[in-house]
Design an enzyme around this catalytic site. Structure first.
Site, PDB file in Angstrom:
ATOM      1  N   GLY A 104      37.427  34.273  42.867  1.00 17.29           N
ATOM      2  CA  GLY A 104      38.124  33.575  43.941  1.00 17.29           C
ATOM      3  C   GLY A 104      39.438  34.242  44.315  1.00 17.29           C
ATOM      4  NE  ARG A 105      43.394  32.963  40.280  1.00 15.15           N
ATOM      5  CZ  ARG A 105      44.377  32.388  39.658  1.00 15.15           C
ATOM      6  NH1 ARG A 105      45.593  32.466  40.134  1.00 15.15           N
ATOM      7  NH2 ARG A 105      44.171  31.726  38.538  1.00 15.15           N
ATOM      8  CE  LYS A 125      43.896  35.586  37.212  1.00 16.59           C
ATOM      9  NZ  LYS A 125      43.783  35.219  35.788  1.00 16.59           N
ATOM     10  CG  ASP A 137      46.800  30.192  46.816  1.00 14.98           C
ATOM     11  OD1 ASP A 137      46.157  30.714  45.883  1.00 14.98           O
ATOM     12  OD2 ASP A 137      47.950  29.755  46.676  1.00 14.98           O
ATOM     13  N   GLY A 138      43.708  32.221  46.797  1.00 15.22           N
ATOM     14  CA  GLY A 138      43.455  33.633  46.487  1.00 15.22           C
ATOM     15  C   GLY A 138      44.630  34.339  45.838  1.00 15.22           C
ATOM     16  NE  ARG A 195      34.488  36.991  35.345  1.00 16.10           N
ATOM     17  CZ  ARG A 195      35.750  36.677  35.089  1.00 16.10           C
ATOM     18  NH1 ARG A 195      36.012  35.512  34.539  1.00 16.10           N
ATOM     19  NH2 ARG A 195      36.726  37.506  35.387  1.00 16.10           N
ATOM     20  CG  ASP A 264      34.092  29.995  34.809  1.00 15.64           C
ATOM     21  OD1 ASP A 264      33.783  28.976  34.176  1.00 15.64           O
ATOM     22  OD2 ASP A 264      35.201  30.150  35.348  1.00 15.64           O
ATOM     23  CG  ASN A 265      37.480  31.450  32.264  1.00 16.32           C
ATOM     24  OD1 ASN A 265      37.356  32.072  33.312  1.00 16.32           O
ATOM     25  ND2 ASN A 265      38.193  30.346  32.185  1.00 16.32           N
TER      26      ASN A 265
END
Ligand code: AMP
Ligand code: MG
Length: 505
Positions: A104-105, A125, A137-138, A195, A264-265
């Site tokens: 997402g960012r 990142k 907001d990225g 991931r 996802d981490n």
């Protein structure tokens, strides 16, 4: 989607040396990622560099200090050869299926070969929105970027598998979190940022061909030995299980809490990734929750090994179409139950200075941890004081007085007085010099405690980056004495326990 010509239009002048970019992840195709450009930030400035990482990547340090490189690592310009993208993944968050997530960012720029010949992904990142940003907001704020930058390198210096960090740039562009903050971009480095959630994504969306393509990519690139197995995909699951078990043992022994162990981490390479509300323990509280958003304590320090196993089950579920039988997948997960305790005991043996193995060692470890848990004794200081006490025995005749500084860490000294003779008896047969050396190399003098990161952040917010640079240097050799920075090896100040670290970053 963008084609390569778009990139050439925005490409900046070459640095003084040529960088040879590979884009093997981009080559997987459109199902895996969206090709896009980072979103520029106004007037970026340097916040920090990691010259050790730059050296490993063969980057010219003069270029790295330049405004040109500052633009590149903020995402304002691309270099020829980069194919920037955001990858798609899914995942389980706090035990629930969360559906599609994705970078997402984070924006992958491509891969560079390091001096050992290993290809490393270079990822920004905080470089702007992507189709996977959802409501975000990225961006990443200076605070969280500094924490990730410092902790990646601190973990690496402790010998714990992790993504690395090359640099941070900042911009005064405002970013809204609980309060108004400013933007930063951290450049992360790892052989792969794939991931568990990448595999879950293709399994849950029924994209079986892509699931296989991804598994083959991971096997060929990172687990080539699995190809020799009768069932390479089951062997991949087994190999990831073993690496994850070892990682958990290293986290626990180091007193490291990750804080957000969503699938996802979780790195498919068994690396520590996605530093958010992490914390190194001050006092040894097994139930410590470092993430203020984790109200249930799902990711408490003492839950991490079990959660990792739960996450491996999610990976097993995702790989099932390739593995075949459920029993085969379950069998591949089974070694976790033996490898984790073995690796944990090995890590604690090193902390205790034991170079040989005895069956009763686990009792020695369990009893010392019980001792620390009782009064929440400062974890890094206990181990370092113990190491120093053993080291002092090398010079003088064995005496329990050398351990007075350790004894003073306890209010109730009786349990310590009972434990010490058992430990000394266990050490008796060892050459003390060797024991002390092992301990001083296993128990760091300097740990990235929350309050140290916080102080570096406060200074950086007023554009004083000197503490950040010094702290990085100290954390990069955490087992050494750094006479100018003695205070950073001390107890945390009272206000440290008030620091609230949430998922907000
Ligand atoms: P995390 O818990 O930080 O691993 O984030 C979970 C997901 O949310 C990931 O897919 C991130 O890329 C995404 N995410 C987190 N913060 C932001 C942000 N500020 N903008 C866009 N996406 C974000
Ligand atoms: Mg994440």
């Amino acid at each position: 989607m963008l084609d390569d010509n778009t990139y050439m239009l925005t490409a900046t002048a070459l640095p003084t040396h040529t960088l040879n970019w590979r884009n093997s992840f981009a080559a997987l195709g459109a199902s895996f990622a969206t090709r896009l450009l980072p979103t520029a930030l106004p007037q970026p400035y340097w916040v920090g560099h990691n010259l050790a990482m730059a050296h490993e990547l063969g980057l010219d340090r003069t270029w790295l200090a330049s405004n040109d490189a500052c633009q590149v690592f903020t995402g304002n310009r691309l270099l020829p050869g980069m194919q920037s993208l955001a990858s798609v993944y899914s995942g389980h968050q706090f035990g629930q299926w969360a559906g599609q997530l994705g970078d997402g960012r984070a924006i992958l720029l491509g891969e560079l070969q390091d001096q050992r010949g290993q290809w490393q992904e270079i990822q920004l990142k905080g470089a702007g929105q992507t189709p996977y940003s959802r409501m975000g907001d990225g961006r990443a704020v200076l605070r969280s970027s500094i924490r990730e930058f410092l902790c990646s390198e601190a973990m690496h210096a402790l010998g714990i598998p992790t993504s690395r960090a090359l640099c941070i740039t900042g911009s005064d562009a405002p970013v809204m979190r609980e309060a108004l903050e400013t933007a930063a971009v951290v450049t992360r480095v790892a052989p792969s940022f794939i991931r568990f959630g990448h595999f879950e994504h293709f399994a849950y969306t029924g994209q079986q061909a892509q699931l296989k393509q991804l598994a083959d990519y991971v096997i060929d690139g990172f687990y080539p030995a699995c190809r020799e197995a009768t069932n390479p995909y089951a062997d991949l699951l087994r190999s990831v299980t073993l690496r994850t078990a070892e990682l958990m043992a290293r986290w626990q022994a180091a007193g490291f809490c990750h804080g957000v162990m969503n699938t996802d981490n979780m790195s498919i390479l068994g690396l520590t990734i996605d530093y958010g509300p992490f914390q190194f323990l001050d006092g040894f509280n097994p139930g410590h929750i470092c993430n203020h958003s984790d109200t249930q304590g799902r990711y408490a320090y003492n839950q991490q090994p079990n959660v990792a196993f739960w996450n491996l089950f999610c990976l097993g579920q995702a790989l099932l179409p390739l593995v075949g039988e459920t029993d085969t997948a379950l069998a591949a997960l089974e070694p976790y139950k033996t490898r984790y305790p073995q690796a944990l005991l090995a890590a604690y043996r090193a902390k205790l200075g034991l170079t040989d193995q005895r069956d009763s060692d686990h009792l020695l470890v369990e009893s010392v941890l019980k001792l620390l848990a009782k009064e929440h004794t400062d974890y890094p200081i206990f181990w370092r004081h113990l190491s120093q006490a053993v080291a002092s025995q090398v010079k003088q005749a064995a005496s329990t007085h050398s351990f007075d500084a350790v004894r003073d860490l306890f209010i109730d000294r009786a349990p310590w007085d009972a434990w010490l003779p058992t430990y000394l008896e266990r050490l008796a047969t060892r050459p003390f010099a060797q024991t002390a050396q092992l301990m001083l190399q296993s128990n760091p003098r300097y740990v990235l405690r929350n309050h140290l990161g916080e102080q570096a952040i406060q200074k950086a917010k007023s554009k004083d980056f000197s503490m950040l640079a010094n702290l990085l240097a100290v954390l990069q050799s955490p087992f050494d004495e750094h006479p100018d920075f003695q205070a950073w090896a001390g107890f945390p100040p009272d206000w440290a326990s008030q620091i609230e670290i949430s998922c907000s970053s």
